[in-house]
Design an enzyme around this catalytic site. Sequence first.
Site, PDB file in Angstrom:
ATOM      1  N   GLU A 265       0.827  -1.220   0.000  1.00  0.00           N
ATOM      2  CA  GLU A 265       0.000   0.000   0.000  1.00  0.00           C
ATOM      3  C   GLU A 265       0.854   1.261   0.000  1.00  0.00           C
ATOM      4  OE1 GLU A 265      -3.005   0.098   3.104  1.00  0.00           O
ATOM      5  OE2 GLU A 265      -4.488  -0.668   1.705  1.00  0.00           O
ATOM      6  N   HIS A 286       8.888 -26.404  -1.839  1.00  0.00           N
ATOM      7  CA  HIS A 286       8.252 -27.480  -2.600  1.00  0.00           C
ATOM      8  C   HIS A 286       7.090 -26.955  -3.432  1.00  0.00           C
ATOM      9  CE1 HIS A 286      10.523 -30.617  -0.422  1.00  0.00           C
ATOM     10  NE2 HIS A 286      10.634 -29.611   0.434  1.00  0.00           N
ATOM     11  N   LYS A 401     -13.821   0.348  -4.012  1.00  0.00           N
ATOM     12  CA  LYS A 401     -14.889   0.753  -3.093  1.00  0.00           C
ATOM     13  C   LYS A 401     -15.997   1.482  -3.851  1.00  0.00           C
ATOM     14  CE  LYS A 401     -12.170   1.233   1.128  1.00  0.00           C
ATOM     15  NZ  LYS A 401     -11.640   2.154   2.107  1.00  0.00           N
TER      16      LYS A 401
HETATM   17  O1  PA5 Z   1      -3.078   1.251   5.922  1.00  0.00           O
HETATM   18  C1  PA5 Z   1      -4.209   1.671   5.798  1.00  0.00           C
HETATM   19  O2  PA5 Z   1      -4.498   2.863   5.985  1.00  0.00           O
HETATM   20  C2  PA5 Z   1      -5.349   0.751   5.431  1.00  0.00           C
HETATM   21  O3  PA5 Z   1      -4.913  -0.554   5.181  1.00  0.00           O
HETATM   22  C3  PA5 Z   1      -6.366   0.695   6.565  1.00  0.00           C
HETATM   23  O4  PA5 Z   1      -5.755   0.216   7.732  1.00  0.00           O
HETATM   24  C4  PA5 Z   1      -7.559  -0.202   6.205  1.00  0.00           C
HETATM   25  O5  PA5 Z   1      -8.105   0.183   4.984  1.00  0.00           O
HETATM   26  C5  PA5 Z   1      -8.624  -0.111   7.275  1.00  0.00           C
HETATM   27  O6  PA5 Z   1      -9.076   1.202   7.419  1.00  0.00           O
HETATM   28  P1  PA5 Z   1      -9.897   1.666   8.679  1.00  0.00           P
HETATM   29  O7  PA5 Z   1      -9.040   1.478   9.876  1.00  0.00           O
HETATM   30  O8  PA5 Z   1     -10.210   3.093   8.410  1.00  0.00           O
HETATM   31  O9  PA5 Z   1     -11.133   0.813   8.741  1.00  0.00           O
END
Ligand code: PA5
Length: 413
Positions: A265, A286, A401
């Site tokens: 990310e 494996h 989303k």
């Molecule tokens: O690193 C990030 O910001 C994302 O992976 C969030 O942790 C994830 O989308 C969950 O978001 P939230 O805590 O707002 O539900």
Amino acid sequence: MIQFESDQPVAVNIATVEEALAGIKNDRMAGWYDLPVRVNNDEIEKIKTAAAKIRESSECLVCIGIGGSYLGHKAVIDALGDDGDKVKILYAGNNLSSRELEKVFNQIGDADFSVNVISKSGTTLEPALAFRFFKELLKTKYDNKANEHIYVTTDAGHGALYDEATQEKYTKFVIPDNIGGRYSVLTPVGLLPMAVAGIDIDRLLAGAFIEHRTIKEKHLSDLAAVKYACSRAKLLKAGFDVEVLGSFEPSVATFLEWWKQLFGESEGKDHQGIFPAAVIYTTDLHSLGQYMQDGRRNIFETIITFAVGPKSDFVVPRLTQDLDQLNYLADKKLSFINQQTQLATVEAHRAGGIPVFEVNVPDYSVESFGALIYFFELSCALSARLSGVDPFNQPGVEAYKTAMFRLLGKIGY
Ligand code: PA5
């Protein structure tokens, strides 16, 4: 303290690294950077009190969250937690599968349980929906005492979850505004579930503190995180755009998942970045082992090694009749055989043209995991900065989303 090793020369351009580091420190979302030196003792006490209450009242804690809101604490609990602990940590809200939800309900059965719902935005569909199901279960089981079993970790003042928690007077923990989900494991996001699982959170934070201190103690070109980030950048330029993080300790499998999310990310933006993958050895020797050794040469590998591994060990028995022909290993420790296989794998992969890095962890202790978390957070932010992308946003996640909410008929989509 974490060490980085490579068989290739590491070239660190100090001016570029200094600029990247300054960019990180000045970023609005850099709250994780000096978190280990700004531990809020009142908050730690509040976490410990809540954890003790949960351990007293519940046989299970359901941690509801997705992405950075669950991977970090699950990583540490899976690596260090005690399977026989009286409180089972269960996970929900990290997918939309009915079968998975049913499994968690079945695991709870008639047991007493609490939930810790963790969402910074307070609006992420998967955890929000799961929370709704668990609220119903809590109401059926505990009636007007249901709210006493709900612990919310969310933003300091915004979001649907924050509003609900305030109205319903749930016990609340704050995710600092300047720390994003995937950098939040050392905040209440990770610390509360870990404390409930019996992990010593003071020692975890102490490990992160020691790793943070190395930034000041060492010359930048000797800093493990800098060497790792610069080595990755160099390989990317040379066409190695897939990194496989591996370990010979299966208990760190979730830790590798946390790393995948952190780097994926943070770096995968603007059609750039190294694709993060993970392997657990020897299992994956494996399966993916064949591809690694012999497939396309765009992969490099980073192995997490422990100078002193987990405590458990076995000695291979000597048999009078050597029918399975394994007496050549008799009296040797299983950990020794695992270690030799690690050396053999590194040797074979290097000979096959895979650059192999090693991230050396002193031992398999809670302090070392704290240090490892901080090491990867810093390396990740540096790597992203060095490749010119923002380490702290994730604009690409919005695309699915938008389409999902349109298909589900949410107003405004
Ligand atoms: O690193 C990030 O910001 C994302 O992976 C969030 O942790 C994830 O989308 C969950 O978001 P939230 O805590 O707002 O539900």
